[in-house]
Write an enzyme that holds these catalytic residues in place. Structure first.
Site: not given
Length: 267
Positions: A113, A152, A256
């Site tokens: 992340y 992400d 998302h």
């Protein structure tokens, strides 16, 4: 076929109340890499160690309710590593690596992340520090083993990766420096030296269909004003095993969408 999914949960408790576990029972991925778990070990214990028959392995942030990543898997890893050696960013719970090594192969599945810089200049500078530190780690990994990193990334690499690219050129996530970092990582001028953006390998020209994140402001979701922020980044040999990609836009577990890629791979 090895089915690998990536999803920013925006909170594991929130995502599961919206039907995540039931969806996983239907999809039946071999692994799902998750980001923004937003929980601690005590929150996960007795409730989220497993989802849909998948065993979870996590890297939690020290700060409560913040960041955190995990990998849920059907396959027993040979080793689990949390953090990549950064005192600053390992404290934020941004990296977990599951190794599936055999005498004939070294292979990792990584959930990562990347920081967001959208809250202000201080966090944007932190994002730049993360990128500077993380690049050599990925280069080292590439030299030592095959891997697929799901996560992400908080960067839209190209103009086709977001709806309003002209008006976002000075905004975090589409800054020239961030995009240049991605280009360097992917070594687009010499693919043999870099990683591969697996979705773009399979779908080099898609635009609106490629988005994985939509702002909660305005009518971004309704009008598909999105960004492609979620990636599979793989060593070239792993990328060549990719067969199909799916973005599940109707599954609203968070802001998302899940990204799933099938690989001709057996663990």
């Amino acid at each position: 076929m090895f089915k690998l999914t990536s999803l920013n949960l925006n909170g594991i408790r929130s995502a599961t109340t919206k039907g995540l576990e039931q969806w996983l029972h239907t999809l039946r991925p071999d692994c799902i890499c998750v980001q923004e778990v937003k929980a601690q070990q005590s929150d996960v214990a007795g409730r989220f160690e497993q989802l849909a028959g998948l065993d979870g392995h996590f890297h939690f942030a020290q700060k409560k309710g913040y960041s955190g990543v995990g990998v849920y898997t059907r396959h027993e890893p040979s080793d689990v590593r949390t953090g990549y050696g950064s005192e600053e960013f390992d404290a934020e719970g941004r990296y977990v690596e599951l190794r599936f090594d055999t005498p004939a192969r070294k292979l990792s599945i990584i959930s990562a992340y990347f920081p967001s810089g959208s809250s202000g200049e201080e966090r944007q500078q932190a994002k730049f520090r993360f990128l500077e530190q993380f690049h050599p780690h990925l280069v080292q990994c590439r030299g030592e083993r095959e891997f697929i990193l799901c996560g992400d990334i908080n960067i839209a690499h190209q103009q086709i990766d977001l709806k309003n690219w002209r008006s976002n050129q000075k905004n975090s996530g589409f800054l020239p420096e961030e995009r240049a970092w991605m280009t360097k990582l992917l070594h687009t001028t010499d693919p043999s030296e870099g990683l591969v953006d697996v979705y773009r390998l399979l779908h080099p020209e898609t635009t609106d269909e490629a988005y994985t994140w939509w702002s909660n402001r305005g009518q971004a979701w309704a009008n598909n004003v999105g960004w492609r922020l979620d990636y599979h980044l793989a060593s070239p040999a792993m990328a060549q095993l990719a067969r199909s990609a799916s973005i599940y836009k109707t599954q609203r577990f968070s802001d998302h969408a899940p990204l799933t890629i099938d690989y001709a791979l057996a663990l």
